[in-house]
Design a protein around this motif. Structure first.
Motif, PDB file in Angstrom:
ATOM      1  N   MET A  74      74.600  59.907  64.647  1.00 16.07           N
ATOM      2  CA  MET A  74      73.390  60.439  64.024  1.00 16.07           C
ATOM      3  C   MET A  74      72.700  59.343  63.206  1.00 16.07           C
ATOM      4  SD  MET A  74      72.987  63.591  61.295  1.00 16.07           S
ATOM      5  CE  MET A  74      73.695  64.786  62.416  1.00 16.07           C
ATOM      6  N   LYS A  75      71.394  59.191  63.403  1.00 18.88           N
ATOM      7  CA  LYS A  75      70.639  58.211  62.640  1.00 18.88           C
ATOM      8  C   LYS A  75      70.614  58.597  61.167  1.00 18.88           C
ATOM      9  CE  LYS A  75      67.627  56.679  66.403  1.00 18.88           C
ATOM     10  NZ  LYS A  75      66.234  56.524  66.871  1.00 18.88           N
ATOM     11  N   ILE A  76      70.478  57.570  60.307  1.00 16.65           N
ATOM     12  CA  ILE A  76      70.577  57.827  58.873  1.00 16.65           C
ATOM     13  C   ILE A  76      69.459  58.745  58.391  1.00 16.65           C
ATOM     14  CG2 ILE A  76      69.259  55.841  58.044  1.00 16.65           C
ATOM     15  CD1 ILE A  76      72.565  57.238  56.622  1.00 16.65           C
ATOM     16  N   LYS A  77      68.264  58.618  58.937  1.00 16.96           N
ATOM     17  CA  LYS A  77      67.155  59.479  58.520  1.00 16.96           C
ATOM     18  C   LYS A  77      67.446  60.937  58.866  1.00 16.96           C
ATOM     19  CE  LYS A  77      63.550  55.943  58.677  1.00 16.96           C
ATOM     20  NZ  LYS A  77      62.281  55.490  59.296  1.00 16.96           N
ATOM     21  N   GLU A  78      68.051  61.164  60.030  1.00 12.28           N
ATOM     22  CA  GLU A  78      68.408  62.522  60.433  1.00 12.28           C
ATOM     23  C   GLU A  78      69.496  63.083  59.522  1.00 12.28           C
ATOM     24  OE1 GLU A  78      69.588  62.098  64.468  1.00 12.28           O
ATOM     25  OE2 GLU A  78      67.553  61.741  65.217  1.00 12.28           O
ATOM     26  N   LYS A  79      70.472  62.253  59.165  1.00 11.99           N
ATOM     27  CA  LYS A  79      71.551  62.664  58.279  1.00 11.99           C
ATOM     28  C   LYS A  79      70.996  63.073  56.907  1.00 11.99           C
ATOM     29  CE  LYS A  79      75.659  62.916  56.313  1.00 11.99           C
ATOM     30  NZ  LYS A  79      76.456  64.160  56.444  1.00 11.99           N
ATOM     31  N   ILE A  80      70.059  62.286  56.415  1.00 15.64           N
ATOM     32  CA  ILE A  80      69.457  62.575  55.105  1.00 15.64           C
ATOM     33  C   ILE A  80      68.710  63.903  55.131  1.00 15.64           C
ATOM     34  CG2 ILE A  80      67.630  61.839  53.511  1.00 15.64           C
ATOM     35  CD1 ILE A  80      68.515  58.932  54.113  1.00 15.64           C
ATOM     36  N   LEU A  81      67.915  64.139  56.150  1.00 17.68           N
ATOM     37  CA  LEU A  81      67.151  65.378  56.233  1.00 17.68           C
ATOM     38  C   LEU A  81      68.059  66.583  56.445  1.00 17.68           C
ATOM     39  CD1 LEU A  81      64.035  64.218  58.299  1.00 17.68           C
ATOM     40  CD2 LEU A  81      64.207  64.636  55.840  1.00 17.68           C
ATOM     41  N   GLN A  82      69.175  66.374  57.120  1.00 17.46           N
ATOM     42  CA  GLN A  82      70.148  67.447  57.314  1.00 17.46           C
ATOM     43  C   GLN A  82      70.735  67.906  55.976  1.00 17.46           C
ATOM     44  OE1 GLN A  82      74.208  66.649  59.019  1.00 17.46           O
ATOM     45  NE2 GLN A  82      73.435  67.847  60.743  1.00 17.46           N
ATOM     46  N   ASP A  83      70.936  66.956  55.071  1.00 12.96           N
ATOM     47  CA  ASP A  83      71.531  67.254  53.762  1.00 12.96           C
ATOM     48  C   ASP A  83      70.477  67.311  52.647  1.00 12.96           C
ATOM     49  OD1 ASP A  83      74.034  67.285  54.930  1.00 12.96           O
ATOM     50  OD2 ASP A  83      74.377  65.155  54.573  1.00 12.96           O
ATOM     51  N   LYS A  84      69.252  67.579  53.021  1.00 12.51           N
ATOM     52  CA  LYS A  84      68.123  67.542  52.097  1.00 12.51           C
ATOM     53  C   LYS A  84      68.343  68.416  50.858  1.00 12.51           C
ATOM     54  CE  LYS A  84      63.175  68.688  52.275  1.00 12.51           C
ATOM     55  NZ  LYS A  84      62.085  69.079  53.205  1.00 12.51           N
ATOM     56  N   LYS A  85      68.821  69.646  51.054  1.00 10.32           N
ATOM     57  CA  LYS A  85      69.004  70.551  49.914  1.00 10.32           C
ATOM     58  C   LYS A  85      70.018  69.985  48.920  1.00 10.32           C
ATOM     59  CE  LYS A  85      70.043  75.315  48.604  1.00 10.32           C
ATOM     60  NZ  LYS A  85      70.896  74.889  47.479  1.00 10.32           N
ATOM     61  N   LYS A  86      71.090  69.383  49.425  1.00  7.49           N
ATOM     62  CA  LYS A  86      72.106  68.807  48.542  1.00  7.49           C
ATOM     63  C   LYS A  86      71.502  67.699  47.687  1.00  7.49           C
ATOM     64  CE  LYS A  86      75.058  65.707  50.023  1.00  7.49           C
ATOM     65  NZ  LYS A  86      76.183  65.020  50.680  1.00  7.49           N
ATOM     66  N   TYR A  87      70.691  66.846  48.299  1.00 14.02           N
ATOM     67  CA  TYR A  87      70.079  65.738  47.558  1.00 14.02           C
ATOM     68  C   TYR A  87      69.119  66.252  46.492  1.00 14.02           C
ATOM     69  CZ  TYR A  87      72.014  62.754  51.193  1.00 14.02           C
ATOM     70  OH  TYR A  87      72.865  62.108  52.043  1.00 14.02           O
ATOM     71  N   LEU A  88      68.352  67.279  46.828  1.00 12.12           N
ATOM     72  CA  LEU A  88      67.416  67.840  45.857  1.00 12.12           C
ATOM     73  C   LEU A  88      68.160  68.512  44.699  1.00 12.12           C
ATOM     74  CD1 LEU A  88      64.638  69.364  48.154  1.00 12.12           C
ATOM     75  CD2 LEU A  88      64.441  67.375  46.653  1.00 12.12           C
ATOM     76  N   ASP A  89      69.227  69.233  45.006  1.00  8.08           N
ATOM     77  CA  ASP A  89      70.017  69.881  43.957  1.00  8.08           C
ATOM     78  C   ASP A  89      70.568  68.849  42.978  1.00  8.08           C
ATOM     79  OD1 ASP A  89      69.526  72.384  44.994  1.00  8.08           O
ATOM     80  OD2 ASP A  89      71.454  72.556  46.036  1.00  8.08           O
ATOM     81  N   GLU A  90      71.042  67.724  43.508  1.00  4.36           N
ATOM     82  CA  GLU A  90      71.569  66.659  42.648  1.00  4.36           C
ATOM     83  C   GLU A  90      70.469  66.067  41.772  1.00  4.36           C
ATOM     84  OE1 GLU A  90      75.176  64.998  45.554  1.00  4.36           O
ATOM     85  OE2 GLU A  90      73.190  64.074  45.604  1.00  4.36           O
TER      86      GLU A  90
END
Length: 455
Positions: A1-17
């Motif tokens: 999985m490309k890094i951009k796809e990985k980031i968008l997949q975990d978007k909610k986690k990043y925003l919560d942090e």
């Protein structure tokens, strides 16, 4: 999985942090939330297996210092955890310490300056470690809590602890983002500043305004004194400062000419209709911006400002003034020069009290690592980099990097309309995740930077 796809997949986690750190009101000038946010950041570092050291200098708020990673390349990162006061809450469309997304923008005090960039960098490093089981470069990270106070203790901190990072190859600064057209920006420096308070006091008490036929006015005196500092087009009129300004070099002028600057989009982003001095030519606008001082009145107060009328003659008047500095100007001398200038113009009763000063900081235009970074950032963003000679504002970069000849670059989630220091501060959600992905890419590319090419 490309890094951009990985980031968008975990978007909610990043925003919560991100929201967790934004909810802490770490307003340094008020002393609120400072130690709470320090503990939160230390916990976040522990989650990636990194312990932080805490230093205090001259009674300062804590400086956090972390050192980790491996490899031949050393990156210094600078951020700050303190934020500006909220100002008038009635001007905010949402609670400044309860992050909210509206129309694709994340609103909160400190999201642009500087908790957003701090958080996305930590997230990028964790991504790197998760994927490669290591951090492939050495990282030295300084996070302070007094940047919004003018970093009054950073010079002393650097004198005492500079040996911890003075061998770094590169410094990632706290700011960073894209221009009004969405192009990533590389800066070659930060302006200096002298911030001071001017005061005039005539007599021991306020008088009825009928006495204006007998006595001079402290308010008018201060206004007249301020009027000697710059002309109607905004150019500084203090010879001892303007005479030492260096003319731009041919190389600087070439970069200025090449800079991508859309005047109309810039004006729209700032909510203005024209430039000071009514300049319309790009070259004149940018020459003024990079090679001349500003003289800004940040605040002006005296007398009665309440509802209705009160015919009073105030005995005191005050102004807060900031002068942005350019190359070849000594920030430690400016307040004294202003005081001397006022006396020469007959304003002996105006006192000048310096609040902060910070030197100009610059990076060598020909530094090979900057050219390398430009190429890598263009690959990550898939857009051409917009190279600028200097930031509009000031940061304490001289104390952390310039004095040690460490080149500086910036990379982050900002754009010209973020409303930093103002109500409704925000970053665009897409910019946040683009910057997170780009930071990951740049950290990885630095691990491949050849030692022989280093400064």
């Amino acid at each position: 999985m490309k890094i951009k796809e990985k980031i968008l997949q975990d978007k909610k986690k990043y925003l919560d942090e991100l929201y967790e750190i934004l909810q802490i009101p770490s307003v340094a000038v008020e002393g609120n939330g400072v130690y709470e946010v320090v503990e939160k950041i230390k916990d976040m570092f522990l989650e990636i297996g990194v312990e932080t050291n805490t230093f205090e200098v001259n009674g300062s708020y804590p400086y956090l210092f972390a050192e980790f990673g491996e490899g031949s390349f050393t990156l210094l990162i600078y951020d700050h955890y303190d934020v500006q006061p909220t100002g008038d809450l009635n001007l905010w469309k949402s609670n400044p310490f309860q992050p909210e997304i509206r129309e694709g923008k994340i609103y909160a005090r400190g999201v642009a300056d500087n908790k957003g960039n701090l958080m996305l960098r930590l997230q990028a490093i964790r991504l790197l470690k998760d994927r490669y089981k290591k951090i492939p470069i050495k990282i030295k990270w300084i996070i302070e809590g007094e940047e919004e106070l003018g970093s009054p203790n950073l010079e002393a901190f650097s004198q005492k602890y500079g040996h911890l990072w003075n061998d770094s190859d590169l410094c990632l600064w706290e700011s960073g983002g894209v221009d009004e057209s969405g192009r990533p920006v590389i800066l070659f420096g930060y302006k200096g500043i002298s911030y001071m308070e001017l005061s005039c006091k005539l007599g021991e008490k306020d008088l009825h305004s009928g006495n204006a036929s007998y006595f001079d006015s402290a308010v008018w005196k201060l206004v007249q004194a301020l009027n000697t500092l710059r002309d109607k087009d905004g150019y500084l009129t203090i010879p001892k400062l303007t005479e030492c300004i260096e003319k731009p070099t041919e190389q600087e002028m070439q970069l200025l000419i090449q800079e991508k600057f859309d005047a109309e989009k810039f004006l729209n982003a700032k909510g203005r209709t024209d430039f000071i001095g009514n300049h319309t030519d790009k070259i004149e606008i940018l020459k003024r911006h990079y090679f001349y001082n500003t003289c800004n009145i940040s605040g002006l107060w005296a007398g009665y400002t309440g509802q209705g009328i009160k015919s009073v003659m105030p005995c005191e008047a005050h102004a807060k003034l900031d002068i942005r500095l350019v190359k070849n100007q000594n920030s430690k001398e400016v307040a004294g020069i202003v005081s001397e200038h006022l006396k020469e113009h007959g304003f002996d009763d105006i006192t000048v009290r310096e609040l902060i000063n910070e030197p100009v900081s610059t990076t060598d235009i020909d530094n090979p690592i900057i050219n390398f970074l430009i190429q890598q950032i263009e690959i990550s963003f898939e857009k051409e980099v917009n190279v600028k000679l200097s930031a509009a504002g000031t940061g304490p970069a001289y104390f952390l990097s310039t004095q040690y000849k460490i080149p500086i670059f910036s990379l982050g989630a900002l754009y010209p309309g973020v409303n930093a220091h103002a109500p409704n501060e925000h970053v665009r959600e897409d910019d946040y995740f683009t910057a997170l992905s780009a930071t990951y890419d740049i950290l990885l590319s630095l691990s491949e930077y050849k030692s022989k090419d280093k400064r």
